[in-house]
Enzyme design. Structure first.
Site, short mmCIF file in Angstrom:
data_model
loop_
_atom_site.label_atom_id
_atom_site.label_comp_id
_atom_site.label_asym_id
_atom_site.label_seq_id
_atom_site.Cartn_x
_atom_site.Cartn_y
_atom_site.Cartn_z
N GLY A 12 -55.41 -25.91 3.43
CA GLY A 12 -55.86 -25.20 2.24
C GLY A 12 -54.97 -24.00 2.02
N GLN A 17 -53.14 -15.60 -1.31
CA GLN A 17 -52.39 -15.58 -0.05
C GLN A 17 -50.90 -15.52 -0.26
OE1 GLN A 17 -54.71 -19.14 1.66
NE2 GLN A 17 -54.07 -18.03 3.48
N CYS A 72 -56.24 -19.37 10.00
CA CYS A 72 -55.86 -19.05 8.64
C CYS A 72 -54.37 -18.76 8.59
CB CYS A 72 -56.64 -17.82 8.17
SG CYS A 72 -56.21 -17.32 6.50
N LEU A 73 -53.69 -19.30 7.58
CA LEU A 73 -52.25 -19.08 7.45
C LEU A 73 -51.92 -17.60 7.28
CD1 LEU A 73 -51.33 -22.02 5.04
CD2 LEU A 73 -51.20 -21.98 7.52
N HIS A 114 -63.83 -21.56 3.06
CA HIS A 114 -62.78 -20.67 3.58
C HIS A 114 -61.80 -20.27 2.46
CE1 HIS A 114 -59.81 -19.43 6.84
NE2 HIS A 114 -59.05 -19.46 5.76
N GLU A 115 -61.37 -21.26 1.67
CA GLU A 115 -60.42 -20.96 0.59
C GLU A 115 -61.09 -20.15 -0.52
OE1 GLU A 115 -57.36 -21.32 1.17
OE2 GLU A 115 -57.78 -22.47 2.98
N HIS A 118 -61.03 -16.58 0.08
CA HIS A 118 -59.76 -15.91 -0.24
C HIS A 118 -59.74 -15.41 -1.69
CE1 HIS A 118 -57.24 -16.26 3.29
NE2 HIS A 118 -57.52 -17.54 3.43
ZN ZN Z 1 -57.21 -18.71 5.09
#
Ligand code: ZN
Length: 163
Positions: A12, A17, A72-73, A114-115, A118
């Site tokens: 995702g 981000q 998470c990225l 989760h996304e 963000h």
């Molecule tokens: Zn994330």
């Protein structure tokens, strides 16, 4: 954006981000489809789920909270068990700007939650206990200062440009 997500081996990615102030996120859970930690039924749901969510709104979250070890990225190398409710109903526009309302559960719901966080400006580490946050503080500070090695490009908005 899809390319950025796949290069970072993510399932995702949300526009904030990568510095885009828009309510858009992408989800592709197919990497989980071969994961034997999940039931065949769940694997089937995860395979081939590839969608863009524009102006998404989670209408409802129901069911029992369950923990899952999230990463998470935007916060490399930190993984923590996060509890989330099992089932969500979400309204969003797709890439064609068609409106959809869908209900998802299990891991699929979790990736979306989760996304979605963000685009609401929330990171999974915000959901940790105060003690856990204190324990991670040093590592989180290092990440925000750019003192970290990752195999994809990161943006560090807190860094001053030039020298
Ligand atoms: Zn994330």
């Amino acid at each position: 954006m899809w390319e950025t997500m796949y290069n970072a081996k993510g399932v995702g990615l949300a526009a904030p981000q990568i510095g885009l102030p828009i309510r858009l996120f992408l989800v592709d859970t197919s990497p989980f489809a071969d994961d034997e930690d999940f039931s065949p039924e769940e694997q089937k749901k995860l395979s081939g789920f590839k969608k863009a969510f524009i102006n998404a709104h989670i209408e409802e979250e129901t069911g029992n909270e369950w923990p899952f070890n999230e990463g998470c990225l935007s916060i490399p190398d930190i993984r923590e068990d996060i509890k989330r409710k099992d089932t969500i109903t979400i309204t969003y526009l797709d890439e064609e700007f068609e409106s959809h309302t869908e209900t998802h559960d299990g891991l699929l719901a979790r990736v979306i939650q989760h996304e979605y966080d963000h685009i609401e400006g929330i990171l999974f580490t915000d959901k940790l206990s105060p003690l856990k946050k204190r324990m991670l503080k040093g590592r989180l500070n290092n990440i925000s200062k750019g003192n970290i090695i990752v195999d994809y490009r990161m943006r560090f908005p807190n860094l001053k440009k030039g020298r």
